[in-house]
Scaffold this motif. Structure first.
Motif, PDB file in Angstrom:
ATOM      1  N   ALA A   1     -20.509  -8.740   6.779  1.00 22.12           N
ATOM      2  CA  ALA A   1     -20.017  -7.549   6.072  1.00 22.12           C
ATOM      3  C   ALA A   1     -19.918  -6.363   7.032  1.00 22.12           C
ATOM      4  O   ALA A   1     -18.937  -5.605   7.002  1.00 22.12           O
ATOM      5  N   LEU A   2     -20.923  -6.217   7.900  1.00 23.00           N
ATOM      6  CA  LEU A   2     -20.877  -5.136   8.894  1.00 23.00           C
ATOM      7  C   LEU A   2     -19.662  -5.307   9.805  1.00 23.00           C
ATOM      8  O   LEU A   2     -18.995  -4.341  10.175  1.00 23.00           O
ATOM      9  N   TYR A   3     -19.392  -6.564  10.149  1.00 24.00           N
ATOM     10  CA  TYR A   3     -18.256  -6.871  11.018  1.00 24.00           C
ATOM     11  C   TYR A   3     -16.949  -6.449  10.346  1.00 24.00           C
ATOM     12  O   TYR A   3     -16.083  -5.817  10.966  1.00 24.00           O
ATOM     13  N   ALA A   4     -16.828  -6.811   9.050  1.00 27.51           N
ATOM     14  CA  ALA A   4     -15.589  -6.490   8.334  1.00 27.51           C
ATOM     15  C   ALA A   4     -15.321  -4.985   8.357  1.00 27.51           C
ATOM     16  O   ALA A   4     -14.222  -4.537   8.679  1.00 27.51           O
ATOM     17  N   PHE A   5     -16.356  -4.192   8.025  1.00 23.03           N
ATOM     18  CA  PHE A   5     -16.148  -2.742   7.980  1.00 23.03           C
ATOM     19  C   PHE A   5     -15.998  -2.147   9.379  1.00 23.03           C
ATOM     20  O   PHE A   5     -15.400  -1.098   9.556  1.00 23.03           O
ATOM     21  N   GLY A   6     -16.552  -2.834  10.366  1.00 27.97           N
ATOM     22  CA  GLY A   6     -16.404  -2.348  11.737  1.00 27.97           C
ATOM     23  C   GLY A   6     -15.002  -2.544  12.273  1.00 27.97           C
ATOM     24  O   GLY A   6     -14.553  -1.812  13.156  1.00 27.97           O
ATOM     25  N   LYS A   7     -14.302  -3.578  11.764  1.00 26.75           N
ATOM     26  CA  LYS A   7     -12.981  -3.912  12.288  1.00 26.75           C
ATOM     27  C   LYS A   7     -11.855  -3.402  11.413  1.00 26.75           C
ATOM     28  O   LYS A   7     -10.720  -3.264  11.863  1.00 26.75           O
ATOM     29  N   GLY A   8     -12.144  -3.208  10.118  1.00 25.17           N
ATOM     30  CA  GLY A   8     -11.086  -2.775   9.221  1.00 25.17           C
ATOM     31  C   GLY A   8     -10.217  -3.909   8.720  1.00 25.17           C
ATOM     32  O   GLY A   8      -9.410  -3.723   7.823  1.00 25.17           O
ATOM     33  N   SER A   9     -10.345  -5.080   9.329  1.00 29.52           N
ATOM     34  CA  SER A   9      -9.545  -6.214   8.874  1.00 29.52           C
ATOM     35  C   SER A   9     -10.307  -7.496   9.164  1.00 29.52           C
ATOM     36  O   SER A   9     -11.126  -7.541  10.075  1.00 29.52           O
ATOM     37  N   ILE A  10     -10.037  -8.529   8.380  1.00 28.79           N
ATOM     38  CA  ILE A  10     -10.648  -9.828   8.662  1.00 28.79           C
ATOM     39  C   ILE A  10      -9.610 -10.913   8.462  1.00 28.79           C
ATOM     40  O   ILE A  10      -8.631 -10.734   7.742  1.00 28.79           O
ATOM     41  N   SER A  11      -9.816 -12.026   9.117  1.00 28.53           N
ATOM     42  CA  SER A  11      -8.906 -13.154   8.968  1.00 28.53           C
ATOM     43  C   SER A  11      -9.750 -14.421   8.992  1.00 28.53           C
ATOM     44  O   SER A  11     -10.952 -14.365   9.256  1.00 28.53           O
ATOM     45  N   PRO A  12      -9.153 -15.567   8.703  1.00 27.90           N
ATOM     46  CA  PRO A  12      -9.955 -16.805   8.646  1.00 27.90           C
ATOM     47  C   PRO A  12     -10.715 -17.088   9.939  1.00 27.90           C
ATOM     48  O   PRO A  12     -11.620 -17.922   9.941  1.00 27.90           O
ATOM     49  N   GLU A  13     -10.363 -16.426  11.018  1.00 26.81           N
ATOM     50  CA  GLU A  13     -11.098 -16.658  12.268  1.00 26.81           C
ATOM     51  C   GLU A  13     -12.581 -16.348  12.140  1.00 26.81           C
ATOM     52  O   GLU A  13     -13.395 -16.904  12.878  1.00 26.81           O
ATOM     53  N   THR A  14     -12.939 -15.468  11.198  1.00 27.47           N
ATOM     54  CA  THR A  14     -14.360 -15.155  11.031  1.00 27.47           C
ATOM     55  C   THR A  14     -15.148 -16.379  10.587  1.00 27.47           C
ATOM     56  O   THR A  14     -16.364 -16.390  10.668  1.00 27.47           O
ATOM     57  N   ILE A  15     -14.456 -17.406  10.085  1.00 27.86           N
ATOM     58  CA  ILE A  15     -15.144 -18.611   9.606  1.00 27.86           C
ATOM     59  C   ILE A  15     -14.865 -19.781  10.525  1.00 27.86           C
ATOM     60  O   ILE A  15     -15.398 -20.865  10.342  1.00 27.86           O
ATOM     61  N   HIS A  16     -14.012 -19.575  11.506  1.00 27.50           N
ATOM     62  CA  HIS A  16     -13.532 -20.710  12.279  1.00 27.50           C
ATOM     63  C   HIS A  16     -14.664 -21.354  13.072  1.00 27.50           C
ATOM     64  O   HIS A  16     -15.647 -20.706  13.412  1.00 27.50           O
ATOM     65  N   VAL A  17     -14.472 -22.628  13.375  1.00 28.76           N
ATOM     66  CA  VAL A  17     -15.507 -23.390  14.082  1.00 28.76           C
ATOM     67  C   VAL A  17     -15.844 -22.732  15.428  1.00 28.76           C
ATOM     68  O   VAL A  17     -16.976 -22.788  15.897  1.00 28.76           O
ATOM     69  N   GLY A  18     -14.864 -22.047  16.017  1.00 25.97           N
ATOM     70  CA  GLY A  18     -15.110 -21.356  17.285  1.00 25.97           C
ATOM     71  C   GLY A  18     -16.231 -20.336  17.161  1.00 25.97           C
ATOM     72  O   GLY A  18     -17.044 -20.169  18.075  1.00 25.97           O
ATOM     73  N   ARG A  19     -16.278 -19.653  16.029  1.00 24.89           N
ATOM     74  CA  ARG A  19     -17.339 -18.656  15.853  1.00 24.89           C
ATOM     75  C   ARG A  19     -18.691 -19.329  15.643  1.00 24.89           C
ATOM     76  O   ARG A  19     -19.716 -18.836  16.114  1.00 24.89           O
ATOM     77  N   SER A  20     -18.682 -20.461  14.965  1.00 20.90           N
ATOM     78  CA  SER A  20     -19.936 -21.213  14.812  1.00 20.90           C
ATOM     79  C   SER A  20     -20.457 -21.637  16.178  1.00 20.90           C
ATOM     80  O   SER A  20     -21.659 -21.584  16.442  1.00 20.90           O
ATOM     81  N   ILE A  21     -19.534 -22.073  17.029  1.00 20.02           N
ATOM     82  CA  ILE A  21     -19.945 -22.495  18.375  1.00 20.02           C
ATOM     83  C   ILE A  21     -20.491 -21.298  19.146  1.00 20.02           C
ATOM     84  O   ILE A  21     -21.502 -21.400  19.833  1.00 20.02           O
ATOM     85  N   ASP A  22     -19.817 -20.151  19.011  1.00 17.41           N
ATOM     86  CA  ASP A  22     -20.314 -18.944  19.675  1.00 17.41           C
ATOM     87  C   ASP A  22     -21.769 -18.675  19.297  1.00 17.41           C
ATOM     88  O   ASP A  22     -22.590 -18.336  20.150  1.00 17.41           O
ATOM     89  N   ALA A  23     -22.076 -18.822  18.005  1.00 20.33           N
ATOM     90  CA  ALA A  23     -23.444 -18.551  17.555  1.00 20.33           C
ATOM     91  C   ALA A  23     -24.430 -19.515  18.221  1.00 20.33           C
ATOM     92  O   ALA A  23     -25.492 -19.107  18.693  1.00 20.33           O
ATOM     93  N   LEU A  24     -24.047 -20.795  18.264  1.00 22.60           N
ATOM     94  CA  LEU A  24     -24.917 -21.778  18.922  1.00 22.60           C
ATOM     95  C   LEU A  24     -25.130 -21.414  20.385  1.00 22.60           C
ATOM     96  O   LEU A  24     -26.242 -21.469  20.906  1.00 22.60           O
ATOM     97  N   VAL A  25     -24.019 -21.052  21.037  1.00 26.17           N
ATOM     98  CA  VAL A  25     -24.098 -20.728  22.461  1.00 26.17           C
ATOM     99  C   VAL A  25     -25.033 -19.543  22.683  1.00 26.17           C
ATOM    100  O   VAL A  25     -25.867 -19.553  23.591  1.00 26.17           O
TER     101      VAL A  25
END
Lengths: 397, 638
Positions: free
Chosen positions: B539-563
């Motif tokens: 939620a903080l991310y959404a308000f920080g960017k002003g826009s969101i897209s499916p990339e916020t859920i994409h597997v790439g972001r999950s991998i980023d978190a693991l990394v």
């Protein structure tokens, strides 16, 4: 009173000192260079050429022009941060760029929030200038709607009743398919849409899709697939005889970016929009082609035109505004005329969309390469709705 | 209609061979080494590129047919050699580190190979030649069916048979099967494990490359193939059963056939609206995987995994902060509070710090279940995305004020966490990881296609904070306050009885149960809490960017978190904080510094992986233990 006078004098001195120092105009640029290198490398070469030409002729408003270019990491969240960086740290006066539609939209909204002037170069989604349009954002490239509308008269001329549609499953594909259905139905009320395939973007199972389309026994096909999906579709469809005696109308497929990888397997006789750089005889294009080939030692792609014209649009806008002030730029872009390699075009005052057009023609193979033939230029202005209809599509500024 | 259906089944068979070749190597590698090899898709991609180049070079030298087939075999061999190189230079050094850490190294390999391919082959798609002698089509069921597809149908089973012979009839096969079952025991019996691992990695890579090279006539080589195929490969391996070769073929067959049938059904009228079944192909494999994992976690033909003993040293219990730590934290807090004062000189710093703080909460919430909970979620982005979309939907759809939307959005993520967690916590290890991945992909595909609510692939715009928090400084303080409080709360919970119960459940479920801890319930609660805080980050991310897209859920972001978590050190509490800060800063800096930032980031991660095999904080802590003066050591023991 005296203090105020002194302050004014002081400010005036500062201002003139600044002018004498010829601080360059700073333009921020951001795009998905790493995510979409095939399209954005020529685009970058395009705007770099334009930038060099502008500076060689003395810059703008007597100042040199600098471009600070950034990769946006291919996602909207990072793009907004990069844009913020360009504006706050790099002190960019204006920003331009964008390729993917969702990033383009995020930047459009960012421009509105931060009150920065943004020229969307490549993204195609209609929403940038219509549903989500705002006064801070102008867009150069002909939209999904425009490119589809350019093909519909040709599609109607075929007088085919049963159509099949194939498109990648995301906004660009969906909106192209919807526009095509709507406009063709209006032009030819007896048309039927007998099959609709929406494979995942970049992951089309070409064999299954081709067979499903063939099984519907359509009279003609409208295709929106591009890049790797297009190559797979063409090869599989040719092998399986899908295109035999069946006209295909195909969006963007005549652009060198998509046609060249097909080499001698480029399909014969598809009706496409594209960019036949090898055969445009206008003086403005000839000049551009010579300059581009001299500078980069390779032929231009459509991206080169977009990059070059974006930079030239900003130059024309800044010249007309006489400043890089956001409000004055917004005013200057209303009805701004720009000379591009495709000829003169205008940024429409009603929706900030440029009237840049595209070439419509047939694909064929010549000397082992896919090319366009029998092409003609369609002015973007001719396929856009008029001012009154446009106002209904767009929130008031 | 019926013959159309049969035709689609034939298409499915050809697709199954491709999927099988893509996945079987991954299954072998995982079975023996237990490495979750993200670089497997890169091997597939490189295989296709190398085959393309070889076909170009060999065509003038050998005849057309010889050149084509030779290039495919040579490509597999070359990529096998690349596999040897990766194993020797990177993986061999980090087998004895905490589970999953090797994942980080393979992720770095993905980054490096992607940029290497870009440097060598350039950015354009490269469509290879058609297969000599198989350029045409044959008439089957009244349809033109490509000869090459017919050939592919037989390749899968042929490779399956060869592998079966290798595993059942050779000494190497015996060793591989033994190592899959119990690699410690194989080592104890005097087999050189190191070379076995190298060999299996080479074989797996070569198989992936063979799969890629065989695609030469079917699909252009392009740079998106690495991460584009890895998801499918994981699905096939998990559905079939890890380490099971016939299972991999069965799974590939099922998934390819279901997809072909989806295309075959096409558009259907459902409740008056037209729905194209072809759209389901976006996610159908993940639905299959989720179903299989819930019904039969070890896969269709797999066996429950044996225990891996003593790969890494047991984890030390967590300790409360010492005085030095408290002082350092207070100093850091003061510095963060004062940071906007530097905003005049460094206007971008505030912007970057907002992103960095959000990454900290994202990573810390993952670490909460991954470290102390032992639940390695591969789909943490789902809860980040649910929080972000929740905030956007509450603000836009229900027209709530921004403050309320921000407060309520984490509850959306909590709901998701409760639902998916209920299934996930019943599994463990890599099965849990894959189920969370499947759930994340399902959420992603819904968000991606539900235009009316989520804006589809374009996402939603105009999600800006209220006037009170509109300035970057104000938003920074809001983020700092919320992230600081959340990180503290997460840490505090780990020192509460609940945290101890969660760790007990991780270390020894059986003993924990017998002391009266309901392990599944505790882990479910942990999962839900982590998703709640992750949703706040979203939620903080959404308000920080002003826009969101499916990339916020994409597997790439999950991998980023693991990394981020692994980079900092999964066994330390401050690891995720350091890891996320380093990763975010490195990426931001490198994108500006060089065109080849992916490769540079990959190399940076490799260096960190080799230098700090327990993560940055883990490595520093270990170094401190070794070097600190005796007096301090004595104090620490007290």
């Amino acid at each position: 009173m005296k203090t105020r006078l002194l302050a004014t004098l002081f400010a005036a001195c500062l201002f003139s000192a600044g002018a004498q120092a010829q601080a360059p105009i700073r333009i921020g640029e951001l795009n998905s260079y790493k995510a979409q290198p095939g399209f954005l490398d020529p685009y970058k070469k395009g705007w770099e050429l334009a930038l060099e030409e502008i500076n060689a002729s003395g810059g703008l408003l007597g100042r040199k022009v600098e471009v600070v270019s950034r990769d946006d990491n291919g996602n909207p969240g990072d793009a907004v941060r990069v844009a913020e960086e360009l504006v706050s740290r790099e002190k960019a006066d204006v920003i331009f760029g964008g390729f993917l539609s969702h990033i383009g939209l995020a930047l459009t909204d960012f421009a509105k929030q931060r009150k920065v002037f943004f020229l969307a170069a490549e993204p195609l989604t209609d929403k940038i200038t219509w549903q989500n349009g705002n006064r801070y954002t102008d867009r150069l490239r002909p939209t999904t709607y425009m490119q589809t509308a350019m093909l519909v008269p040709e599609a109607a001329k075929l007088k085919k009743k049963r159509w099949a549609i194939v498109y990648p499953n995301y906004e660009y594909g969906q909106s192209a398919a919807a526009t095509f259905k709507q406009l063709l139905k209006a032009a030819q009320p007896d048309v039927e849409f007998v099959a609709e395939q929406a494979p995942a973007l970049g992951r089309v199972d070409a064999g299954a899709v081709v067979q499903a389309l063939a099984d519907a026994k359509p009279d003609a096909i409208f295709n929106v697939l591009f890049a790797g999906d297009l190559a797979k579709f063409v090869r599989e469809g040719t092998t399986r005889g899908l295109f035999k005696d069946r006209p295909v109308v195909s969006l963007l497929s005549g652009e060198p970016e998509y046609l060249d990888p097909l080499k001698d397997e480029a399909p014969e006789g598809w009706i496409v929009t594209g960019y036949p750089w090898y055969g445009i005889d206008t003086p403005e294009h000839k000049r551009f082609l010579a300059a581009y080939q001299k500078r980069w030692n390779e032929y231009p792609r459509l991206g080169s035109i977009v990059g070059y014209s974006s930079m030239m649009s900003l130059a024309a806008g800044i010249r007309k505004a006489g400043s890089t002030d956001t409000e004055r730029l917004i005013a200057a872009f209303k009805g701004l005329k720009v000379d591009t390699p495709f000829g003169p075009m205008v940024y429409r005052p009603e929706d900030n969309q440029s009237t840049m057009g595209a070439y419509v023609g047939l694909t064929t193979v010549r000397d082992g390469k896919g090319v366009m033939k029998d092409y003609y230029y369609v002015d973007g202005a001719s396929v856009l709705p008029n001012a009154e209809e446009t106002r209904k599509l767009r929130p008031a500024d | 209609m019926l013959s159309g259906f049969a035709g689609q089944l034939l298409n499915g068979l050809a697709g199954a061979s491709t999927l099988f070749l893509l996945a079987v190597g991954l299954s072998l590698i995982f079975g023996v080494t237990r490495i979750v090899n993200f670089a497997h898709g890169s091997m597939f991609m490189v295989g296709l590129y190398v085959a393309y180049s070889l076909a170009q070079w060999l065509a003038p030298l050998a005849g057309g047919a010889a050149a084509f087939w030779l290039s495919i075999l040579l490509s597999a061999a070359a990529v096998g050699a690349l596999g040897v190189l990766v194993e020797l230079l990177v993986l061999r050094r980090i087998y004895r580190v905490p589970e999953l850490f090797q994942l980080l190294a393979t992720f770095a390999v993905v980054l490096v190979l992607r940029d290497a391919a870009l440097a060598i082959w350039g950015p354009d798609d490269l469509l290879g030649p058609k297969a000599p002698g198989m350029k045409g089509a044959v008439q089957i069921l009244g349809r033109q069916f490509p000869q090459y597809d017919l050939f592919l149908i037989f390749v899968g089973p042929a490779v399956l048979a060869l592998l079966w012979l290798l595993l059942r009839r050779t000494r190497l096969g015996v060793l591989i099967r033994a190592a899959t079952q119990d690699r410690e025991m194989v080592g104890a019996l005097g087999v050189n494990q190191a070379w076995l691992f190298t060999g299996i990695f080479a074989l797996g890579s070569a198989l992936a490359a063979l799969g890629g090279a065989l695609q030469l006539p079917r699909e252009p080589a392009n740079l998106g193939l690495d991460l584009g195929t890895i998801g499918d490969a994981f699905v096939v391996v998990v559905v079939g059963g890890m380490g099971s070769i016939p299972g991999a073929y069965l799974a590939a067959l099922i998934i390819a056939e279901i997809k072909a049938v989806c295309y075959g059904i096409g558009a259907v009228q459902v409740f008056g609206a037209s729905f194209s079944f072809s759209k389901l192909t976006l996610v159908v494999e993940f639905i299959v995987m989720a179903a299989v994992l819930i019904w039969r976690p070890w896969g269709l033909l797999g066996k429950p995994q044996g225990m891996v003993r003593g790969a890494a040293a047991a984890e030390a219990p967590i300790r409360p902060m010492r005085r030095a730590g408290v002082v350092a934290t207070a100093a850091l807090g003061a510095a963060l509070l004062a940071l906007p004062l530097a905003g005049q000189a460094f206007p971008y710093l505030t912007v970057l710090m907002i992103d960095l703080l959000i990454a900290v909460l994202f990573a810390t919430s993952l670490h909460f279940i991954m470290g102390p909970g032992g639940m390695h979620s591969f789909g943490h982005a789902a809860y980040f995305g649910l929080g972000a979309y929740g905030a956007a939907a509450l603000l836009k759809g229900l027209a709530l004020p921004m403050e309320l939307a921000l407060a309520a959005a984490p509850l959306v993520a909590l709901a998701g966490g409760l639902l998916f967690g209920w299934f996930a916590v019943r599994l463990s290890g890599v099965y849990l990881a894959m189920l969370t991945l499947a759930f994340a992909q399902i959420v992603w595909s819904i968000v991606y296609q539900w235009d009316e609510v989520t804006g589809g692939s374009n996402g939603m715009v105009g999600i800006w904070p209220s006037a009170r928090f509109a300035s970057k400084t104000a938003y920074y303080y809001l983020t700092l306050a919320l992230v600081g409080a959340s990180v503290f709360a997460l840490r505090r919970m780990l020192f509460a009885p609940f945290g101890y119960a969660m760790r007990a459940g991780r270390d020894s479920p059986l003993r924990a149960e017998s002391t009266g801890i309901g392990v599944i319930g505790v882990h479910w609660a942990g999962f839900a809490i982590a998703s709640l805080f992750c949703g706040l980050a979203g939620a903080l991310y959404a308000f920080g960017k002003g826009s969101i897209s499916p990339e916020t859920i994409h597997v790439g972001r999950s991998i980023d978190a693991l990394v981020m978590v692994l980079l900092g050190g999964v066994q330390t509490l401050s690891g995720p904080i350091v890891g996320s800060a380093v990763f975010t800063w490195l990426q931001d800096w490198m994108i500006r510094a060089t065109d080849y930032w992916r490769a540079l980031l990959g190399f940076a991660i490799l260096v960190l992986v080799l230098a700090f095999p327990q993560g940055i904080v883990g490595g520093l802590a270990a170094a401190w233990e070794r070097w600190r003066p005796p007096a301090a050591a004595a104090e620490g023991r007290r």
